[in-house]
Design a protein around this motif. Structure first.
Motif, mmCIF file in Angstrom:
data_model
loop_
_atom_site.group_PDB
_atom_site.id
_atom_site.type_symbol
_atom_site.label_atom_id
_atom_site.label_comp_id
_atom_site.label_asym_id
_atom_site.label_seq_id
_atom_site.Cartn_x
_atom_site.Cartn_y
_atom_site.Cartn_z
ATOM 1 N N ARG A 1 88.336 -48.112 -8.796
ATOM 2 C CA ARG A 1 87.725 -49.380 -8.434
ATOM 3 C C ARG A 1 88.732 -50.243 -7.805
ATOM 4 N N ALA A 2 89.996 -50.068 -8.058
ATOM 5 C CA ALA A 2 90.960 -51.017 -7.542
ATOM 6 C C ALA A 2 91.315 -50.845 -6.074
ATOM 7 N N VAL A 3 91.528 -49.646 -5.977
ATOM 8 C CA VAL A 3 91.995 -49.114 -4.418
ATOM 9 C C VAL A 3 90.519 -49.327 -3.468
ATOM 10 N N GLN A 4 89.238 -49.270 -4.161
ATOM 11 C CA GLN A 4 88.166 -49.554 -3.155
ATOM 12 C C GLN A 4 87.886 -50.872 -2.927
ATOM 13 N N VAL A 5 88.322 -51.681 -3.897
ATOM 14 C CA VAL A 5 88.229 -53.392 -3.575
ATOM 15 C C VAL A 5 89.348 -53.570 -2.503
ATOM 16 N N VAL A 6 90.501 -52.668 -2.563
ATOM 17 C CA VAL A 6 91.621 -53.181 -1.595
ATOM 18 C C VAL A 6 91.163 -52.369 -0.378
ATOM 19 N N THR A 7 90.723 -51.567 -0.351
ATOM 20 C CA THR A 7 90.031 -50.992 1.113
ATOM 21 C C THR A 7 89.033 -51.748 1.610
ATOM 22 N N ASP A 8 88.121 -51.945 0.968
ATOM 23 C CA ASP A 8 86.946 -52.970 1.698
ATOM 24 C C ASP A 8 87.549 -54.260 2.044
ATOM 25 N N ALA A 9 88.241 -54.818 1.392
ATOM 26 C CA ALA A 9 89.054 -56.051 1.674
ATOM 27 C C ALA A 9 89.618 -55.976 3.085
ATOM 28 N N ALA A 10 90.517 -54.905 2.930
ATOM 29 C CA ALA A 10 91.469 -54.715 4.329
ATOM 30 C C ALA A 10 90.488 -54.131 5.546
ATOM 31 N N THR A 11 89.704 -53.591 5.314
ATOM 32 C CA THR A 11 88.699 -53.287 6.537
ATOM 33 C C THR A 11 87.991 -54.431 7.014
ATOM 34 N N GLU A 12 87.718 -55.385 5.904
ATOM 35 C CA GLU A 12 87.000 -56.475 6.590
ATOM 36 C C GLU A 12 87.782 -57.531 7.414
ATOM 37 N N LEU A 13 88.788 -57.814 6.803
ATOM 38 C CA LEU A 13 89.958 -58.520 7.010
ATOM 39 C C LEU A 13 90.696 -58.130 8.298
ATOM 40 N N THR A 14 90.859 -56.890 8.615
ATOM 41 C CA THR A 14 91.145 -56.499 10.087
ATOM 42 C C THR A 14 89.971 -56.126 11.062
ATOM 43 N N GLY A 15 88.823 -56.110 10.710
ATOM 44 C CA GLY A 15 87.786 -55.964 11.727
ATOM 45 C C GLY A 15 87.694 -54.671 12.147
ATOM 46 N N ALA A 16 88.146 -53.789 11.118
ATOM 47 C CA ALA A 16 88.460 -52.278 11.810
ATOM 48 C C ALA A 16 86.881 -51.757 11.588
ATOM 49 N N ALA A 17 86.594 -50.686 12.398
ATOM 50 C CA ALA A 17 85.282 -49.834 12.322
ATOM 51 C C ALA A 17 85.112 -49.270 10.879
ATOM 52 N N PHE A 18 86.188 -48.612 10.618
ATOM 53 C CA PHE A 18 86.506 -48.046 9.105
ATOM 54 C C PHE A 18 87.756 -48.060 8.657
ATOM 55 N N ASP B 1 105.430 -65.135 -8.162
ATOM 56 C CA ASP B 1 105.181 -64.475 -6.981
ATOM 57 C C ASP B 1 105.199 -65.580 -5.987
ATOM 58 N N ALA B 2 105.697 -65.319 -4.671
ATOM 59 C CA ALA B 2 105.889 -66.152 -3.500
ATOM 60 C C ALA B 2 104.493 -66.255 -2.854
ATOM 61 N N VAL B 3 103.988 -67.445 -2.601
ATOM 62 C CA VAL B 3 102.740 -67.637 -1.676
ATOM 63 C C VAL B 3 103.033 -68.079 -0.567
ATOM 64 N N ARG B 4 102.856 -67.512 0.740
ATOM 65 C CA ARG B 4 103.277 -67.768 2.189
ATOM 66 C C ARG B 4 101.853 -67.949 2.908
ATOM 67 N N ASP B 5 102.137 -68.934 4.141
ATOM 68 C CA ASP B 5 100.784 -68.722 4.943
ATOM 69 C C ASP B 5 101.075 -67.711 5.999
ATOM 70 N N GLU B 6 100.120 -67.590 7.052
ATOM 71 C CA GLU B 6 100.165 -66.544 7.897
ATOM 72 C C GLU B 6 101.405 -66.462 8.708
ATOM 73 N N ARG C 1 98.749 -58.429 15.885
ATOM 74 C CA ARG C 1 99.861 -58.939 14.968
ATOM 75 C C ARG C 1 99.263 -59.408 13.610
ATOM 76 N N TYR C 2 98.191 -60.251 13.621
ATOM 77 C CA TYR C 2 97.624 -61.107 12.634
ATOM 78 C C TYR C 2 97.171 -60.018 11.618
ATOM 79 N N HIS C 3 96.338 -58.977 12.271
ATOM 80 C CA HIS C 3 95.727 -57.821 11.473
ATOM 81 C C HIS C 3 96.863 -56.820 10.757
ATOM 82 N N GLU C 4 97.912 -56.899 11.324
ATOM 83 C CA GLU C 4 98.982 -56.136 10.848
ATOM 84 C C GLU C 4 99.496 -56.880 9.592
ATOM 85 N N ASP C 5 99.628 -58.097 9.569
ATOM 86 C CA ASP C 5 100.048 -59.123 8.326
ATOM 87 C C ASP C 5 99.122 -58.890 7.293
ATOM 88 N N VAL C 6 97.828 -59.107 7.658
ATOM 89 C CA VAL C 6 96.905 -59.077 6.635
ATOM 90 C C VAL C 6 96.960 -57.540 6.102
#
Length: 732
Positions: free
Chosen positions: A35-52, A324-329, A160-165
């Motif tokens: 479940r954890a890795v599915q959440v991570v994969t879905d979020a990463a795909t969404e935030l990077t705008g990847a097709a998959f 944990d350190a919190v940083r902006d983009e 580069r933004y997608h890479e950071d995300v």
């Protein structure tokens, strides 16, 4: 989108940040890897705008085997079902090796593309991929746990933004896998603890109760943790099992959740705006620990620690904290996310378990030493019997004063050796005790002069026995020897004089007792004002031959005898000490319901016996048999010899008249001396049997059935034992 790493709309940045924080909260609370890795994969795909997107990750099962699994987002799982797991090719290698992020505007133009058999490019039926992004997932220790892979059919999609995300999401994925591993470790630790508790339960009921209670507390704490983790998806402010709050870059508290209020005792209004260093002790603040934690977290991104923290009321609790350190983009430090958990109960349970393990190991070591010393004592007493017996026989034949002095020295050395083996047997709890009911008040008073003589004039002896002291049933000789051993050690610890205080008090011991005993006991304490014992030495004081004295100043058996006497009497002994403050040795002896009137009546003096009695000596050691036979002949006895029990029975069966059978207990073969004695009693009930031994576990089972003469014995002791055996009433 330009490759600047900055999004053009503030609203998009806000949404992305909120999505990242939500993903972080979700995976931090999730123990199910899938479940954890599915959440991570879905979020990463969404935030990077990847097709998959796909997450290939390593999983290790309980037997240590490693597997590569994956999750998909953006496309159905069937889209990859017919393709094998990715191999460590030139394109995939940097990601699976954890070396770097791979971002390609057009993967088909990469010179490494299409170089691997059998497909030499995109396999038939594979989703079209031009833009390619791959990010390794690394644990806190740098271990490669897997990789996130994203594809898009159009070129130049990933910036580069997608890479950071994706890098940020990879960190969240590592957290999910780390949490799952930690959870499995916790479960394994629980299993080990349960196994340890089962083992301890067999050795000590009291200790079993305490460890079981600690285990139950640990299980309850883990149950609370699992419950809180299942509910962690709720808003952070509703969590009560964790203190979760935000800090600005200088460590000022910016937010406060219900868990923080519960654990630390502060309401939101009285803590927000204050620096978080108020949770640390004055010593920690003086050492700069709060500021160093912020510095490490800012530089490394994360800081973990355990230690004592303070609540509002000043009480301490054992905290596990993550910063944990919190940083902006753009990488600017916005502050820190702080998570703290109260681990006091778990730590106490761990300390209890560690203490129990140490006590069990010490008990096992002492038992092993006891078995070894008991076995040595038997052979040593046989050798002493030969030396002592031959010296006694020579005394009958020699008259020169020089020869007599030599014999005196030999016999003195034999007696010293016998005393050493006696102390060894007492430590091993194999010494045969001659117990009687004792009033400690009168017994210690009668023994006071001996103690005073043992400690010398420089040490003052004080005795304080309670008037209502309970009776105890002990071996008086061993008890007095134990007092002398402790007193002599105390005297040596007070070379310039001091005070030795002997007290006796009634005590009832329970679960919180300093020793593992329950019930009514008399505590005899010997307290000195000497130099004390160092902690590293204190753990060894009962071990045979361990001594801190100079060579020739002690055998190292004094406290070993005290230990064995206390344990064999059904009690225990405890030593506490402070360097330069003195030492206390406390003997715990069980209370008896008997009274002095229950003691056996004194045995009447033996009547004279005929000097030509025929004695059958049964002894497998030829030299010991020779000595025994010659001593008996000095008494005027006629001696017959047999080396084995079956040979002795054959002599009796032959019809030869025998007045007494004198047999060693330890014998090779199926029949020992005790079995021989019982066989004789059954077949020849009127024939007396006298047993002898330097040590035998069989002697512990003899009870009052047969008289036993302890080796090495002297001529007078042998004479008395033979007379008593010959004059005893015949068995019906």
């Amino acid at each position: 989108m330009a490759d600047s790493g900055v999004m053009n709309e503030d609203s998009a940045e806000s949404r992305a940040l909120r999505r990242l924080l939500r993903v972080g909260a979700d995976v931090a609370a999730e123990l199910d890897v899938d479940r954890a890795v599915q959440v991570v994969t879905d979020a990463a795909t969404e935030l990077t705008g990847a097709a998959f997107g796909a997450f290939f990750y390593n999983v290790t099962n309980e037997t240590g085997e490693s597997y590569l699994l994956y999750t998909l987002s953006g496309v159905p799982r069937e889209a990859f079902a017919k393709f094998p797991m990715p191999r460590n090719t030139g394109i995939f290698a940097p990601t699976f090796a954890g070396e770097r992020v791979v971002r390609s505007a057009d993967i088909t133009k990469d010179p490494r593309y299409g170089q691997n058999a059998p497909h030499k490019g995109m396999p038939e039926g594979h989703l079209p991929v031009r833009s390619y992004l791959a990010v390794p997932v690394l644990s806190r220790l740098g271990e490669v746990m897997g990789g996130l892979f994203f594809g898009h059919p159009e070129p130049d999609h990933f910036a580069r933004y997608h890479e950071d995300v994706a890098v940020g999401i990879a960190g969240q994925a590592a957290t999910a896998l780390d949490n799952a591993r930690l959870y499995r470790s916790a479960q394994a630790e629980l299993k080990r603890r349960r196994e340890a508790e089962d083992l301890l339960r067999q050795n000590n009921i009291s200790l079993e109760s305490r460890v079981s209670q600690g285990s139950a507390q640990t299980q309850r704490a883990l149950a609370q943790l699992r419950d809180s983790e299942r509910n962690f998806r709720l808003l952070v402010e509703s969590v009560t099992d964790y203190a979760i709050y935000m800090l600005d870059p200088k460590g000022t508290v910016a937010s406060w959740n219900a868990g923080a209020a519960r654990i630390k005792g502060y309401d939101r209004a009285e803590i927000v705006g204050s620096n978080y260093d108020r949770f640390f002790s004055a010593e920690d603040r003086a050492a700069g620990i709060p500021s160093r934690a912020l510095k490490v977290a800012a530089e490394a991104g994360r800081y973990e620690t355990e230690g004592w923290r303070l609540r509002k009321d000043g009480s301490r609790f054992w905290a596990f904290a993550v910063l944990d350190a919190v940083r902006d983009e753009d990488g600017n430090l916005l502050g820190f996310a702080k998570i703290t958990r109260d681990m006091t109960e778990r730590r106490e349970a761990q300390l209890t378990l560690e203490k129990a393990r140490d006590q069990l190991a010490q008990a096992q070591k002492m038992e092993a030493i006891g078995q070894l010393t008991g076995g040595i004592a038997h052979d040593f007493n046989n050798m002493l019997m030969i030396v002592s017996g031959q010296a006694q026989l020579m005394r009958k034949r020699l008259s020169d004063p020089k020869d007599m002095r030599s014999l005196d020295a030999i016999e003195a050395a034999a007696r010293s050796g016998a005393n050493l083996t006696r102390q060894l047997l007492t430590f091993a709890r194999r010494q045969r005790l001659d117990t009687m009911v004792v009033d400690l008040g009168s017994r210690v008073s009668a023994f006071q002069d001996m103690l005073t003589s043992a400690i010398g004039g420089a040490v003052k002896l004080e005795i304080d026995i309670a008037s209502d002291i309970w009776p105890v049933e002990i071996d008086v000789g061993e008890f007095e020897l134990a007092l002398v051993n402790v007193a002599v050690n105390a005297r040596d610890a007070m070379p310039h004089g001091g005070t030795l205080t002997l007290t006796a008090r009634n005590v009832t011991l329970g679960a919180q007792a300093p020793v593992a005993l329950h019930g009514d006991f008399v505590r005899v304490s010997i307290v000195d004002t000497g130099s004390g014992i160092a902690p590293e030495v204190l753990a060894k004081v009962f071990e045979p031959f361990f001594t801190t004295k100079e060579v020739g100043k002690g055998t190292g058996l004094g406290l070993s005898q005290v230990y064995g006497f206390a344990r064999q009497s059904g009690g225990d002994v405890q030593v506490t000490s402070e360097v330069e403050r003195g030492t206390t040795v406390s003997l715990y002896l069980p209370r008896t319901a008997k009274s002095a009137s229950d003691n056996a009546a004194p045995r009447p003096a033996a009547a004279p016996f005929k000097t030509d009695a025929t004695v059958l000596v049964v002894e497998d050691n030829a030299q010991v048999g020779d000595v025994s036979a010659m001593l008996l002949e000095q008494l005027g006895c006629i001696v017959l010899r047999a080396e084995r029990p079956d040979a002795a029975l054959a002599v009796l069966a032959s019809g030869i008249a025998v007045d007494l059978v004198f047999s060693d207990i330890v014998m090779p073969g199926d029949m020992d001396g005790l079995a021989l004695a019982r066989a004789i009693r059954e077949a020849y009930p009127r024939l007396p049997v006298l047993l002898a031994t330097g040590y035998s576990s069989a002697a512990e089972r003899v009870g009052c059935d047969f008289p036993i003469l302890r080796k090495p014995y002297e001529f007078d002791s042998l004479a008395e034992a033979v007379k008593a055996a010959l004059c005893q009433p015949a068995m019906a």
